[in-house]
Design an enzyme around this catalytic site. Sequence first.
Site, PDB file in Angstrom:
ATOM      1  CG  ASP A 221       0.046  -4.488  15.349  1.00 17.69           C
ATOM      2  OD1 ASP A 221       0.307  -4.949  14.215  1.00 17.69           O
ATOM      3  OD2 ASP A 221       0.862  -3.835  16.021  1.00 17.69           O
ATOM      4  CB  ILE A 222      -1.467  -8.505  11.312  1.00  9.95           C
ATOM      5  CG1 ILE A 222      -1.547  -9.971  10.867  1.00  9.95           C
ATOM      6  CG2 ILE A 222      -0.423  -7.741  10.501  1.00  9.95           C
ATOM      7  CD1 ILE A 222      -2.103 -10.159   9.463  1.00  9.95           C
TER       8      ILE A 222
ATOM      9  CG  ASN B  72       4.952  -1.761  -2.855  1.00  5.65           C
ATOM     10  OD1 ASN B  72       5.965  -2.300  -3.294  1.00  5.65           O
ATOM     11  ND2 ASN B  72       4.991  -0.893  -1.854  1.00  5.65           N
TER      12      ASN B  72
ATOM     13  N   GLY C 252       1.077   1.692   5.836  1.00 10.67           N
ATOM     14  CA  GLY C 252       0.028   0.772   6.286  1.00 10.67           C
ATOM     15  C   GLY C 252       0.577  -0.475   6.963  1.00 10.67           C
ATOM     16  CB  VAL C 253      -0.736  -3.941   7.121  1.00 14.63           C
ATOM     17  CG1 VAL C 253      -0.791  -4.431   5.694  1.00 14.63           C
ATOM     18  CG2 VAL C 253      -0.528  -5.089   8.079  1.00 14.63           C
ATOM     19  CG  ASP C 254       4.661  -3.278   2.871  1.00 14.75           C
ATOM     20  OD1 ASP C 254       5.393  -4.151   3.374  1.00 14.75           O
ATOM     21  OD2 ASP C 254       4.843  -2.798   1.734  1.00 14.75           O
TER      22      ASP C 254
ATOM     23  CB  SER D 207      -6.916  -4.311  -1.881  1.00  9.31           C
ATOM     24  OG  SER D 207      -5.912  -4.723  -2.775  1.00  9.31           O
TER      25      SER D 207
ATOM     26  CB  VAL E   2      -2.840   2.928   0.212  1.00  7.16           C
ATOM     27  CG1 VAL E   2      -2.416   4.179  -0.526  1.00  7.16           C
ATOM     28  CG2 VAL E   2      -2.124   2.797   1.511  1.00  7.16           C
ATOM     29  CE1 TYR E   3      -1.377   0.136  -3.556  1.00  7.50           C
ATOM     30  CE2 TYR E   3      -1.605  -2.230  -3.763  1.00  7.50           C
ATOM     31  CZ  TYR E   3      -0.825  -1.090  -3.841  1.00  7.50           C
ATOM     32  OH  TYR E   3       0.502  -1.197  -4.219  1.00  7.50           O
TER      33      TYR E   3
HETATM   34  N1  AR6 Z   1      -2.317  -4.923  11.466  1.00  9.50           N
HETATM   35  C1  AR6 Z   1      -3.393  -5.276  10.742  1.00  9.50           C
HETATM   36  N2  AR6 Z   1      -3.946  -4.504   9.794  1.00  9.50           N
HETATM   37  C2  AR6 Z   1      -3.385  -3.293   9.575  1.00  9.50           C
HETATM   38  C3  AR6 Z   1      -2.248  -2.830  10.286  1.00  9.50           C
HETATM   39  C4  AR6 Z   1      -1.705  -3.710  11.271  1.00  9.50           C
HETATM   40  N3  AR6 Z   1      -0.636  -3.392  12.011  1.00  9.50           N
HETATM   41  N4  AR6 Z   1      -1.947  -1.583   9.837  1.00  9.50           N
HETATM   42  C5  AR6 Z   1      -2.860  -1.270   8.894  1.00  9.50           C
HETATM   43  N5  AR6 Z   1      -3.729  -2.294   8.736  1.00  9.50           N
HETATM   44  P1  AR6 Z   1      -2.905  -0.971   3.584  1.00  9.50           P
HETATM   45  P2  AR6 Z   1      -3.382  -1.910   0.827  1.00  9.50           P
HETATM   46  C6  AR6 Z   1      -4.898  -2.412   7.839  1.00  9.50           C
HETATM   47  O1  AR6 Z   1      -3.016   0.440   3.152  1.00  9.50           O
HETATM   48  O2  AR6 Z   1      -4.654  -1.180   0.760  1.00  9.50           O
HETATM   49  C7  AR6 Z   1       1.387   0.018   1.506  1.00  9.50           C
HETATM   50  O3  AR6 Z   1       2.036   1.235   1.421  1.00  9.50           O
HETATM   51  C8  AR6 Z   1      -5.492  -1.141   7.278  1.00  9.50           C
HETATM   52  O4  AR6 Z   1      -6.335  -0.522   8.241  1.00  9.50           O
HETATM   53  O5  AR6 Z   1      -1.832  -1.351   4.529  1.00  9.50           O
HETATM   54  O6  AR6 Z   1      -3.324  -3.327   0.328  1.00  9.50           O
HETATM   55  C9  AR6 Z   1       2.024  -1.044   0.607  1.00  9.50           C
HETATM   56  O7  AR6 Z   1       3.411  -0.865   0.520  1.00  9.50           O
HETATM   57  C10 AR6 Z   1      -6.280  -1.682   6.089  1.00  9.50           C
HETATM   58  O8  AR6 Z   1      -7.572  -2.142   6.510  1.00  9.50           O
HETATM   59  O9  AR6 Z   1      -2.732  -1.976   2.302  1.00  9.50           O
HETATM   60  C11 AR6 Z   1       1.338  -0.839  -0.691  1.00  9.50           C
HETATM   61  O10 AR6 Z   1       1.981   0.191  -1.438  1.00  9.50           O
HETATM   62  C12 AR6 Z   1      -5.463  -2.900   5.651  1.00  9.50           C
HETATM   63  O11 AR6 Z   1      -4.510  -3.128   6.692  1.00  9.50           O
HETATM   64  C13 AR6 Z   1      -0.061  -0.391  -0.311  1.00  9.50           C
HETATM   65  O12 AR6 Z   1       0.063   0.179   0.985  1.00  9.50           O
HETATM   66  C14 AR6 Z   1      -4.725  -2.721   4.346  1.00  9.50           C
HETATM   67  O13 AR6 Z   1      -4.310  -1.381   4.196  1.00  9.50           O
HETATM   68  C15 AR6 Z   1      -1.024  -1.540  -0.219  1.00  9.50           C
HETATM   69  O14 AR6 Z   1      -2.313  -1.044   0.043  1.00  9.50           O
END
Ligand code: AR6
Length: 205
Positions: free
Chosen positions: A39-40, A57, A65-67, A155, A158-159
Amino acid sequence: AAMANNRTSVVSSASPESNGGMPTFALSPSSFFKIQKGDITKWFVNGETDAIVNAANEKMLGGGGVDGAIHRAAGPELVAACREVPEVRRGVRCPTGEARITLAFRLPVSHVIHTVGPIYASDPHPEASLRNAYRNSLRLARENNIQYIAFPAISCGVYGYPFKEASRIAILTIKEFAADFKEVHFVLFSDDTYNVWLEEANELL
Ligand code: AR6
């Protein structure tokens, strides 16, 4: 198995006996690239010259997600700081491929670098956009004297960016900036992304 060539060495393998089990690659005599699962929001080095990167975003006011995880852990001060970032056009604080920096508030690092990766299915040039997201994050980190930086798999949630292609762009782009940092980490949440990153790092570094 590590197939390191002689340009870059695998300092430690994934074996749990070495270096706490964290695969580490030397990118130069004084800069290291490390890959870990986790977890980052828990990641930090010293709270002074360290930053994590957020896969945000264009609005930059939080999301899933991570955001979502970063905003929850940082506390409501983070969204307030993001709101202060000027819009470049209506509803857009950080265009795709660009990066912005804020303080990190309740997170253990000193700064958060917010970047926006491409939406794979709709971006006309997803490779260039992803490369720019990494490049601009690293440039901004360097300008702010960050010496330790951790990235998620931008990315790859969700992306919808395919992991293998994303990992190659990520690793090769980071390699260009290696000498400017003491350590660049990837903190990967899923087994899938972790395994792909490790495989590609072994091949490319
Ligand atoms: N620590 C590290 N990595 C993580 C964590 C965490 N706590 N949680 C999820 N991931 P995503 P995107 C990973 O969807 O595709 C958001 O709604 C996850 O498993 O977070 O760039 C934003 O607001 C995946 O491998 O980001 C944007 O609208 C990676 O982080 C949109 O999602 C990225 O997944 C951005 O989409």
